[in-house]
Scaffold this active site. Sequence first.
Site, mmCIF file in Angstrom:
data_model
loop_
_atom_site.group_PDB
_atom_site.id
_atom_site.type_symbol
_atom_site.label_atom_id
_atom_site.label_comp_id
_atom_site.label_asym_id
_atom_site.label_seq_id
_atom_site.Cartn_x
_atom_site.Cartn_y
_atom_site.Cartn_z
ATOM 1 N N GLY A 84 17.557 11.863 -4.109
ATOM 2 C CA GLY A 84 16.786 13.000 -3.590
ATOM 3 C C GLY A 84 17.613 13.917 -2.726
ATOM 4 O O GLY A 84 17.179 14.336 -1.652
ATOM 5 N N TYR B 129 1.057 7.100 0.359
ATOM 6 C CA TYR B 129 2.347 7.281 1.047
ATOM 7 C C TYR B 129 2.514 6.247 2.178
ATOM 8 O O TYR B 129 3.585 5.670 2.346
ATOM 9 C CB TYR B 129 2.374 8.710 1.591
ATOM 10 C CG TYR B 129 3.672 9.186 2.182
ATOM 11 C CD1 TYR B 129 4.753 9.546 1.380
ATOM 12 C CD2 TYR B 129 3.820 9.320 3.568
ATOM 13 C CE1 TYR B 129 5.937 10.019 1.934
ATOM 14 C CE2 TYR B 129 5.001 9.796 4.131
ATOM 15 C CZ TYR B 129 6.049 10.143 3.311
ATOM 16 O OH TYR B 129 7.220 10.606 3.865
ATOM 17 N N ALA C 222 3.311 2.919 0.601
ATOM 18 C CA ALA C 222 4.692 2.875 0.100
ATOM 19 C C ALA C 222 5.683 2.796 1.260
ATOM 20 O O ALA C 222 6.610 1.972 1.248
ATOM 21 C CB ALA C 222 4.980 4.108 -0.756
ATOM 22 N N LYS C 223 5.491 3.639 2.276
ATOM 23 C CA LYS C 223 6.455 3.673 3.381
ATOM 24 C C LYS C 223 6.351 2.404 4.248
ATOM 25 O O LYS C 223 7.353 1.928 4.779
ATOM 26 C CB LYS C 223 6.257 4.937 4.229
ATOM 27 C CG LYS C 223 6.619 6.243 3.499
ATOM 28 C CD LYS C 223 8.059 6.269 3.012
ATOM 29 C CE LYS C 223 8.553 7.668 2.686
ATOM 30 N NZ LYS C 223 9.896 7.671 2.075
HETATM 31 N N1 LIG Z 1 10.654 15.781 6.330
HETATM 32 C C1 LIG Z 1 10.082 14.871 7.116
HETATM 33 O O1 LIG Z 1 9.679 15.158 8.261
HETATM 34 C C2 LIG Z 1 9.913 13.460 6.633
HETATM 35 C C3 LIG Z 1 9.208 12.584 7.459
HETATM 36 C C4 LIG Z 1 9.105 11.251 7.060
HETATM 37 C C5 LIG Z 1 9.685 10.839 5.883
HETATM 38 N N2 LIG Z 1 10.331 11.736 5.081
HETATM 39 C C6 LIG Z 1 10.931 11.229 3.851
HETATM 40 O O2 LIG Z 1 12.247 11.733 3.730
HETATM 41 C C7 LIG Z 1 12.600 11.827 2.349
HETATM 42 C C8 LIG Z 1 13.107 13.222 2.040
HETATM 43 O O3 LIG Z 1 12.090 14.149 2.355
HETATM 44 P P1 LIG Z 1 12.355 15.709 2.533
HETATM 45 O O4 LIG Z 1 11.529 16.130 3.692
HETATM 46 O O5 LIG Z 1 13.801 16.021 2.517
HETATM 47 O O6 LIG Z 1 11.644 16.260 1.206
HETATM 48 P P2 LIG Z 1 12.005 17.416 0.167
HETATM 49 O O7 LIG Z 1 10.754 17.637 -0.606
HETATM 50 O O8 LIG Z 1 12.619 18.595 0.854
HETATM 51 O O9 LIG Z 1 13.144 16.773 -0.764
HETATM 52 C C9 LIG Z 1 12.854 15.716 -1.630
HETATM 53 C C10 LIG Z 1 14.029 15.465 -2.546
HETATM 54 O O10 LIG Z 1 13.693 14.296 -3.322
HETATM 55 C C11 LIG Z 1 13.880 14.582 -4.699
HETATM 56 N N3 LIG Z 1 12.911 13.819 -5.484
HETATM 57 C C12 LIG Z 1 11.561 13.875 -5.432
HETATM 58 N N4 LIG Z 1 11.042 12.988 -6.296
HETATM 59 C C13 LIG Z 1 12.090 12.366 -6.903
HETATM 60 C C14 LIG Z 1 12.223 11.366 -7.883
HETATM 61 N N5 LIG Z 1 11.144 10.791 -8.431
HETATM 62 N N6 LIG Z 1 13.466 10.994 -8.276
HETATM 63 C C15 LIG Z 1 14.577 11.552 -7.745
HETATM 64 N N7 LIG Z 1 14.514 12.523 -6.793
HETATM 65 C C16 LIG Z 1 13.288 12.909 -6.387
HETATM 66 C C17 LIG Z 1 13.693 16.081 -4.852
HETATM 67 O O11 LIG Z 1 14.351 16.514 -6.023
HETATM 68 C C18 LIG Z 1 14.317 16.589 -3.532
HETATM 69 O O12 LIG Z 1 15.714 16.742 -3.691
HETATM 70 C C19 LIG Z 1 11.341 11.408 1.566
HETATM 71 O O13 LIG Z 1 11.407 10.048 1.227
HETATM 72 C C20 LIG Z 1 10.229 11.651 2.573
HETATM 73 O O14 LIG Z 1 9.093 10.854 2.300
HETATM 74 C C21 LIG Z 1 10.447 13.034 5.440
#
Ligand SMILES: NC(=O)c1ccc[n+]([C@@H]2O[C@H](COP(=O)([O-])OP(=O)(O)OC[C@H]3O[C@@H](n4cnc5c(N)ncnc54)[C@H](O)[C@@H]3O)[C@@H](O)[C@H]2O)c1
Length: 257
Positions: free
Chosen positions: A13, A158, A161-162
């Site tokens: 990702g 979510y 999963a988390k």
């Molecule tokens: N942004 C936050 O505040 C936050 C908070 C808690 C957890 N997270 C976690 O951090 C991680 C990244 O989140 P983000 O905020 O950068 O999100 P984002 O939406 O900006 O980026 C997500 C990335 O994951 C990729 N992706 C999505 N589904 C996929 C799949 N099935 N296979 C391969 N790649 C896939 C997308 O192509 C993208 O590059 C996630 O696991 C999210 O749950 C984020």
Amino acid sequence: MGKLDGKVAIVTGSGRGLGKAFALAMIREGCSLVVNSVNPERRSADQTADEIRKAGGKAVSVIAEVGSKETAEKLVDTAVKEFGTLNILVNNAGYGRDAMLHQMTEEQWDYIIFTHLRGTFMNSQAAVKHMIDNKIRGRIINITSGVGIHGNVGQSNYAAAKGGIIAMTKTHSKELVRYGICINAIAPLAKTEMFDNVREDLRDFMFQMMAKRNVLQKVGEPNDVAPVIVFLASDDAHFVTGQVICATGDVGELPWD
Ligand SMILES: NC(=O)c1ccc[n+]([C@@H]2O[C@H](COP(=O)([O-])OP(=O)(O)OC[C@H]3O[C@@H](n4cnc5c(N)ncnc54)[C@H](O)[C@@H]3O)[C@@H](O)[C@H]2O)c1
């Protein structure tokens, strides 16, 4: 000298958001990278890999959905074929699919469990097989969420999963510490496109509230979280395993409300 000189990592990702910031921070510390995202995408892992190569770093992209054994093996095989080994896996990929319990579809439930929970399991299994076979004292960093600790309205898929990722992190750590493999999780909080599915006025309000309740009076950016990944991926973290680190500032008990 970089903290990750000579190391090879997979960051799932990493087309945008946190994953891309993690990838760029690891590259700056001397790591070679397999980056990954899904297609179609406004910003894909292909672009991240191009950017890294143009800046003189080593990266290849694998466009594939995480969750399956095939993708997990493809990610590990690519690291080994392109860079000779695998030292670090960052399980970061995944979107949200929010709905209240009484409205959530099977598709929404299955998608999140498949991508986040099954994806983390499958990728970790493929990675540790390589690490154990090759006596690599590797690192796995799983991206969880405050939602997996505290729960959140509209996110039972979510949260499950988390929360499951936290339980797996602690279990895998206990199983693999005997091989010198350290496994930790980070619960981040940062402004990314993950929040794009929230209505714009609500999103602004949400960020304001999140900043207000944070002791640091701000919502983080991906680059506020990336140094924690670099530390956990490095040899310096040899005495840290089975932990969940909240890279959120201090937001109190509940992450969102
Ligand atoms: N942004 C936050 O505040 C936050 C908070 C808690 C957890 N997270 C976690 O951090 C991680 C990244 O989140 P983000 O905020 O950068 O999100 P984002 O939406 O900006 O980026 C997500 C990335 O994951 C990729 N992706 C999505 N589904 C996929 C799949 N099935 N296979 C391969 N790649 C896939 C997308 O192509 C993208 O590059 C996630 O696991 C999210 O749950 C984020």
